[in-house]
Design an enzyme around this catalytic site. Structure first.
Site, PDB file in Angstrom:
ATOM      1  N   SER A 152     -43.686  60.356 -32.175  1.00 43.20           N
ATOM      2  CA  SER A 152     -44.485  59.130 -32.095  1.00 43.20           C
ATOM      3  C   SER A 152     -43.551  57.939 -32.150  1.00 43.20           C
ATOM      4  O   SER A 152     -42.546  57.954 -32.882  1.00 43.20           O
ATOM      5  CB  SER A 152     -45.473  59.058 -33.262  1.00 43.20           C
ATOM      6  OG  SER A 152     -46.040  57.765 -33.376  1.00 43.20           O
ATOM      7  N   TYR A 165     -47.586  59.614 -41.905  1.00 41.32           N
ATOM      8  CA  TYR A 165     -47.496  60.026 -40.503  1.00 41.32           C
ATOM      9  C   TYR A 165     -46.159  59.620 -39.895  1.00 41.32           C
ATOM     10  O   TYR A 165     -45.498  60.418 -39.216  1.00 41.32           O
ATOM     11  CB  TYR A 165     -48.643  59.400 -39.721  1.00 41.32           C
ATOM     12  CG  TYR A 165     -48.662  59.761 -38.254  1.00 41.32           C
ATOM     13  CD1 TYR A 165     -49.094  61.013 -37.837  1.00 41.32           C
ATOM     14  CD2 TYR A 165     -48.265  58.841 -37.280  1.00 41.32           C
ATOM     15  CE1 TYR A 165     -49.124  61.353 -36.495  1.00 41.32           C
ATOM     16  CE2 TYR A 165     -48.284  59.170 -35.942  1.00 41.32           C
ATOM     17  CZ  TYR A 165     -48.720  60.424 -35.555  1.00 41.32           C
ATOM     18  OH  TYR A 165     -48.739  60.747 -34.217  1.00 41.32           O
TER      19      TYR A 165
END
Length: 258
Positions: A152, A165
């Site tokens: 990401s 995350y």
């Protein structure tokens, strides 16, 4: 309908590709693109019903069998059993897409507010699950095998209020680099793709201001859809991409440059 937006419709012909987190969203789109490029697929997801429907739909659209297994990436035994099933059915595999992950607390709690149980679950699925899946299939990788890890761009720009995350995806990037050196002598290439927020079922809960931040901050403004990502993933699974091993590609329409 068959997926047509792929870089080379025959580039994965004859290859056996495993894709995790493939029941819906980005994983499903990646699976469709790989099928359009000629791959034989084995899909894995914790969502059993949705995963089976996706496998059946892709099989019908492309006229070839698609395997599906329910796999819990937080459960080491589930991953090990899946590796045994792939070994018994295929014997060898040519590609792995580590797409399965969980995203929580996007744009929400500050780092000191994160629940320890939540932190541990995110790391267990996103980091340990990626490692264990790669380990389980490693003995089966052919010399032409390619691995794509979905990271990401949050780990590239340091997204706030998303530490669990972001840390997990930073770890995936680090694992990609380290594994490239361990697997490279076997002829196996591995790379990471780091998208921004992609419009899927999994991101429907993301606050509007977080979507706006991305969509207005990209060099090419606007939302990012799964179709924007899948061509790059498909390319990385081909022989064309061996020299990209260990690399991280921020496929995010120019929100982050590296």
């Amino acid at each position: 309908m068959p997926f047509e937006n792929v870089p080379d419709p025959g580039a994965l012909a004859g290859r056996r590709i495993v894709i995790t987190g493939a029941a819906r969203g980005l994983g499903e789109a990646i699976a469709r693109a790989c099928a359009a490029m000629g791959a034989t697929l084995w899909l894995a997801d914790i969502l059993d019903g949705a995963g089976r429907r996706t496998a059946e739909t892709i099989a019908g659209d492309f006229g070839k069998p698609v395997h599906f297994s329910q796999v819990d990436l937080s459960d080491a035994d589930s991953i090990a059993a899946f590796g045994c099933a792939v070994r018994d059915m295929w014997g060898e595999t040519d590609g792995l897409v580590n797409n399965g992950a969980i995203a929580t607390n996007v744009g929400g709690k500050r780092f000191e507010e994160i629940d320890i149980g939540l932190w541990d679950r995110v790391q267990r699925v996103n980091v340990r699950g990626t490692w264990l899946m790669t380990r389980a299939l490693s003995p089966l990788f052919s010399r032409r095998a390619r691995i794509v890890n979905l990271a990401s761009d949050t780990a590239l720009w340091g997204a706030p209020n998303l530490l669990a995350y972001t840390a997990s995806k930073g770890a995936v990037i680090a694992m990609t680099r380290s594994l490239s050196r361990e697997l490279g002598p076997r002829g196996i290439g591995i790379a990471a793709v780091a998208p921004g927020i992609v419009r899927t079922e999994a991101t429907e809960y993301v606050p509007k201001q977080r979507h706006d931040l991305y969509e207005n901050g990209r060099a090419v403004p606007g939302p990012q859809d799964p179709d924007d990502i899948v061509g790059v993933v498909g390319f990385l699974l081909t022989d064309y991409a061996l020299a990209l091993t260990g690399q991280v590609l921020p496929v995010n329409a120019g929100f982050v440059f590296t």
